[in-house]
Design an enzyme around this catalytic site. Structure first.
Site, PDB file in Angstrom:
ATOM      1  N   GLY A   1       0.792  -1.226   0.000  1.00  0.00           N
ATOM      2  CA  GLY A   1       0.000   0.000   0.000  1.00  0.00           C
ATOM      3  C   GLY A   1       0.823   1.274   0.000  1.00  0.00           C
ATOM      4  O   GLY A   1       0.324   2.328   0.422  1.00  0.00           O
TER       5      GLY A   1
ATOM      6  N   ASN B   1      -5.320   2.289 -13.112  1.00  0.00           N
ATOM      7  CA  ASN B   1      -4.345   1.334 -12.593  1.00  0.00           C
ATOM      8  C   ASN B   1      -2.945   1.926 -12.745  1.00  0.00           C
ATOM      9  O   ASN B   1      -2.709   2.745 -13.635  1.00  0.00           O
ATOM     10  CB  ASN B   1      -4.428   0.028 -13.383  1.00  0.00           C
ATOM     11  CG  ASN B   1      -3.478  -1.028 -12.846  1.00  0.00           C
ATOM     12  OD1 ASN B   1      -3.324  -1.193 -11.630  1.00  0.00           O
ATOM     13  ND2 ASN B   1      -2.818  -1.762 -13.737  1.00  0.00           N
TER      14      ASN B   1
ATOM     15  N   HIS C   1       1.027   0.585 -13.240  1.00  0.00           N
ATOM     16  CA  HIS C   1       1.769  -0.627 -13.586  1.00  0.00           C
ATOM     17  C   HIS C   1       3.269  -0.307 -13.638  1.00  0.00           C
ATOM     18  O   HIS C   1       3.666   0.706 -14.207  1.00  0.00           O
ATOM     19  CB  HIS C   1       1.293  -1.155 -14.937  1.00  0.00           C
ATOM     20  CG  HIS C   1       1.974  -2.425 -15.314  1.00  0.00           C
ATOM     21  ND1 HIS C   1       1.630  -3.638 -14.747  1.00  0.00           N
ATOM     22  CD2 HIS C   1       3.009  -2.677 -16.147  1.00  0.00           C
ATOM     23  CE1 HIS C   1       2.422  -4.577 -15.232  1.00  0.00           C
ATOM     24  NE2 HIS C   1       3.268  -4.019 -16.088  1.00  0.00           N
TER      25      HIS C   1
HETATM   26  C1  GAR Z   1       3.368  -1.205  -7.497  1.00  0.00           C
HETATM   27  O1  GAR Z   1       4.687  -1.116  -7.934  1.00  0.00           O
HETATM   28  C2  GAR Z   1       2.422  -1.369  -8.664  1.00  0.00           C
HETATM   29  O2  GAR Z   1       2.869  -0.744  -9.825  1.00  0.00           O
HETATM   30  C3  GAR Z   1       2.420  -2.863  -8.836  1.00  0.00           C
HETATM   31  O3  GAR Z   1       2.410  -3.363  -7.532  1.00  0.00           O
HETATM   32  C4  GAR Z   1       3.137  -2.471  -6.686  1.00  0.00           C
HETATM   33  C5  GAR Z   1       2.309  -2.219  -5.449  1.00  0.00           C
HETATM   34  O4  GAR Z   1       3.051  -1.532  -4.509  1.00  0.00           O
HETATM   35  N1  GAR Z   1       1.292  -3.301  -9.578  1.00  0.00           N
HETATM   36  C6  GAR Z   1       1.340  -4.287 -10.461  1.00  0.00           C
HETATM   37  O5  GAR Z   1       2.339  -4.960 -10.672  1.00  0.00           O
HETATM   38  C7  GAR Z   1       0.051  -4.546 -11.201  1.00  0.00           C
HETATM   39  N2  GAR Z   1       0.238  -5.447 -12.266  1.00  0.00           N
HETATM   40  P1  GAR Z   1       2.356  -0.907  -3.208  1.00  0.00           P
HETATM   41  O6  GAR Z   1       1.479  -1.988  -2.578  1.00  0.00           O
HETATM   42  O7  GAR Z   1       3.500  -0.565  -2.317  1.00  0.00           O
HETATM   43  O8  GAR Z   1       1.567   0.289  -3.621  1.00  0.00           O
END
Ligand code: GAR
Length: 203
Positions: A13, A109, A111
């Site tokens: 998060g 979203n 990515h």
């Molecule tokens: C982020 O880097 C986001 O871009 C990625 O998950 C991470 C979540 O980090 N999302 C994906 O890979 C979606 N395919 P967080 O929980 O620290 O925000």
């Protein structure tokens, strides 16, 4: 009236935190986070929301007969919260078309790659394994495909010879924390015009 943002997250998060901090600093205007939903009970995103007294909901995939059933429940919660904008922030489920009946062009979203390169659940590892010299992050509208929706904002970071998945992901995360609040603010301020696949921004 403030725009109501709901965040869906499966992990730590840090992007949710960046959004909350940007709201505090007035970098996202006239908006509030009204709900955080996770498909993982232990997601630290839920803890971050709880600390701010933001309503949270954990949904267990096993309790639903299909992906559509799960998403119908999510949509129901989002509607109850009168959500204007749905923000996927490290949400590791593929959302089904059920979503778009209610939230067409209202789901964003982030990515961790320069789409359309390296979509899917391992964007950072895939880019590193491929040997790219530049990667980055992409904020896009969500459509029915996997990371295929119209691109709203994108920024690059260098990839260094001694990078690991962790070091590269951390560099990308730092960028995400700036880019996502910026994109959300553009959306809530009504500054984005979608022309086919192209997002035109009227600053
Ligand atoms: C982020 O880097 C986001 O871009 C990625 O998950 C991470 C979540 O980090 N999302 C994906 O890979 C979606 N395919 P967080 O929980 O620290 O925000």
């Amino acid at each position: 009236m403030k725009k109501k943002i709901a965040v869906l997250a499966s992990g730590s998060g840090s992007n949710l935190q960046a959004i909350l901090d940007a709201l505090d600093r007035g970098e996202i205007l006239d908006s509030e986070v009204v709900l955080v939903i996770s498909d993982r009970k232990e997601a630290y995103a839920l803890e971050r929301a709880k600390r701010r007294n933001i309503p949270i909901k954990y949904l267990r995939a096993k309790d639903y007969a299909s992906r559509e059933e799960f998403d119908r429940k999510v949509v129901c919660l989002l509607e109850e919260a009168q959500t204007d904008l749905v923000v996927l922030a490290g949400y590791m489920r593929i959302i089904t078309p059920v979503f778009f009946l209610s939230f067409k062009q209202r789901v964003l979203n982030i990515h961790p790659s320069l789409l359309p390169a390296f979509p899917g659940g391992h964007g950072v590892a895939d880019a590193l394994a491929y040997g790219v010299k530049v990667s980055g992050c992409t904020v896009h509208f969500v459509d029915e495909g996997m990371d295929t929706g119209p691109i709203l904002l994108q920024e690059a970071v260098p990839v260094y010879d001694d990078d690991t998945v962790e070091t590269l992901h951390e560099r990308i995360r730092q960028l995400e924390h700036k880019l996502y609040p910026k994109a959300i603010n553009l959306w809530v301020q009504g500054k984005i015009k979608l022309m086919g696949r192209r997002c035109v921004i009227n600053e």
